[in-house]
Design an enzyme around this catalytic site. Structure first.
Site, PDB file in Angstrom:
ATOM      1  N   HIS A   9      -0.880  -0.910  -9.835  1.00 15.02           N
ATOM      2  CA  HIS A   9      -1.355  -1.721  -8.838  1.00 15.02           C
ATOM      3  C   HIS A   9      -1.730  -2.954  -9.548  1.00 15.02           C
ATOM      4  CE1 HIS A   9      -3.694  -1.791  -4.880  1.00 15.02           C
ATOM      5  NE2 HIS A   9      -3.544  -2.853  -5.271  1.00 15.02           N
TER       6      HIS A   9
ATOM      7  N   GLU B 255      -4.183   6.644  -5.260  1.00 16.78           N
ATOM      8  CA  GLU B 255      -4.504   6.061  -6.635  1.00 16.78           C
ATOM      9  C   GLU B 255      -5.717   6.554  -7.123  1.00 16.78           C
ATOM     10  OE1 GLU B 255      -4.205   1.744  -5.922  1.00 16.78           O
ATOM     11  OE2 GLU B 255      -2.209   1.838  -5.109  1.00 16.78           O
TER      12      GLU B 255
ATOM     13  N   ARG C 163       0.946  -1.227  -0.005  1.00 15.95           N
ATOM     14  CA  ARG C 163      -0.092   0.026   0.090  1.00 15.95           C
ATOM     15  C   ARG C 163       0.798   1.352   0.110  1.00 15.95           C
ATOM     16  NH1 ARG C 163      -3.420  -2.765  -1.519  1.00 15.95           N
ATOM     17  NH2 ARG C 163      -5.396  -3.282  -0.579  1.00 15.95           N
TER      18      ARG C 163
HETATM   19  C1  DGY Z   1      -5.283  -6.442  -2.691  1.00 13.62           C
HETATM   20  O1  DGY Z   1      -5.806  -7.796  -2.776  1.00 13.62           O
HETATM   21  O2  DGY Z   1      -5.519  -5.772  -1.380  1.00 13.62           O
HETATM   22  C2  DGY Z   1      -4.559  -6.103  -3.585  1.00 13.62           C
HETATM   23  O3  DGY Z   1      -4.034  -4.774  -3.406  1.00 13.62           O
HETATM   24  C3  DGY Z   1      -5.166  -6.354  -5.082  1.00 13.62           C
HETATM   25  O4  DGY Z   1      -3.892  -6.461  -5.679  1.00 13.62           O
END
Ligand code: DGY
Length: 297
Positions: A264, A246, A218
């Site tokens: 992402h 994002e 993140r």
């Molecule tokens: C998640 O599953 O949290 C991811 O960020 C998706 O790729």
């Protein structure tokens, strides 16, 4: 049971939802009391517009943007999709490690721009990956998948972990020590109150000159402005798949050759995304039948 899905999630499992409406949350104007289930990809859930909501099937393992406390208080069940995206995310982590370390994207740009004019032994040197030290911040499911891949590259693995248990995959270090020692630091922690801003300016400054930071977890775990400053200075390089706001990417990163940017993509393979849909749907259907949830949060 009426299901609202914020998009058509990929794969055939989606069609098992009998009464499903596909609509982004931004299009909800009026309260929709008939909606009992929501399939969503880590987006804030507008409970005021969904007063009849009973279950949220989160398409993703991370559920930091849902508003989990509020959902819990309202007694709404929440599920996520752990496990199925570990391999895809670990693979992308290695793509970014290799790209940052071996200047792959920079090389590609040079070729396309017609700037490859000399002979191959003339300059454009990168840093060797094999034999270097990889620091894994968070040795959970994805972190362990990264550590297993690291063995193939003969990397020395250091890791941080809340509960130490996986000595066989590497050597435990406190975070500051790991940042000082690693050639490549890769983040695999969930976003929580504890990890928000974990890699701040002070900690970024601990990284070695020439080290690489890879983030497929993140954006908010790293102080984005401090990271941008380090990258602009050219002291470190990075491979970034996630960002604090994002799809906004800090402008100052765009012209930099020492950072590789992806949108992402961690879980972004057909197989993985279809498997995520299967879990979302299986949880909603189990809830509807009054059965135990497969992957409750
Ligand atoms: C998640 O599953 O949290 C991811 O960020 C998706 O790729």
């Amino acid at each position: 049971m009426k299901v609202l899905a914020t998009r058509r999630y990929p794969g055939p499992a989606f069609d098992e939802l009998a009464d499903v409406e596909v609509r982004p949350l931004s299009e909800l104007q009026e309260p929709r009391p008939e909606v009992e289930a929501l399939a969503v990809a880590n987006e804030p859930v507008p409970l005021e517009l969904l007063p009849g909501l009973r279950i949220v099937g989160n398409f993703g393992v991370g559920y930091d943007r849902l508003g989990i406390e509020q959902l819990r208080r309202r007694g709404v069940a929440v599920t996520n999709t752990p496990g199925v995206l570990d391999a895809a995310t670990a693979d992308l982590t290695f793509a970014l490690i290799l790209a940052a370390r071996r200047r792959v994207v920079e090389g590609d740009r040079r070729v396309r721009a017609g700037e490859w004019t000399g002979a191959w032994p003339d300059g454009f040197l990168a840093e060797e990956l094999t034999g270097s030290t990889l620091g894994i911040v968070g040795l959970g499911r994805i972190g362990r998948a990264v550590a297993r891949r690291a063995a193939g590259f003969e990397l020395r693995v250091l890791y941080t972990q809340r509960h130490r248990s996986d000595a066989a995959l590497g050597e435990f270090r406190e975070l500051d020590e790991l940042l000082r020692e690693a050639d490549i630091v890769t983040i695999h922690a969930p976003l929580t109150a504890e990890t928000h801003g974990l890699i701040d300016a002070r900690r970024l400054a601990l990284m070695k000159d020439g080290a690489a930071l890879v983030n497929t977890a993140r954006g908010e775990i790293v102080d984005e402005a401090a990271l941008a400053a380090e990258l602009v200075s050219g002291r470190i390089s990075a491979g970034l798949d996630v960002f604090a706001h994002e799809p906004h990417v800090p402008e100052e990163l765009l012209p930099l050759a020492n950072v590789v940017l992806t949108p992402h993509l961690g879980s972004g393979t057909r197989q993985t995304r279809e498997a995520m849909t299967e879990i979302v749907v299986a949880n909603i259907l189990a809830f509807e039948r009054g059965e135990s949830l497969l992957t409750p949060v």
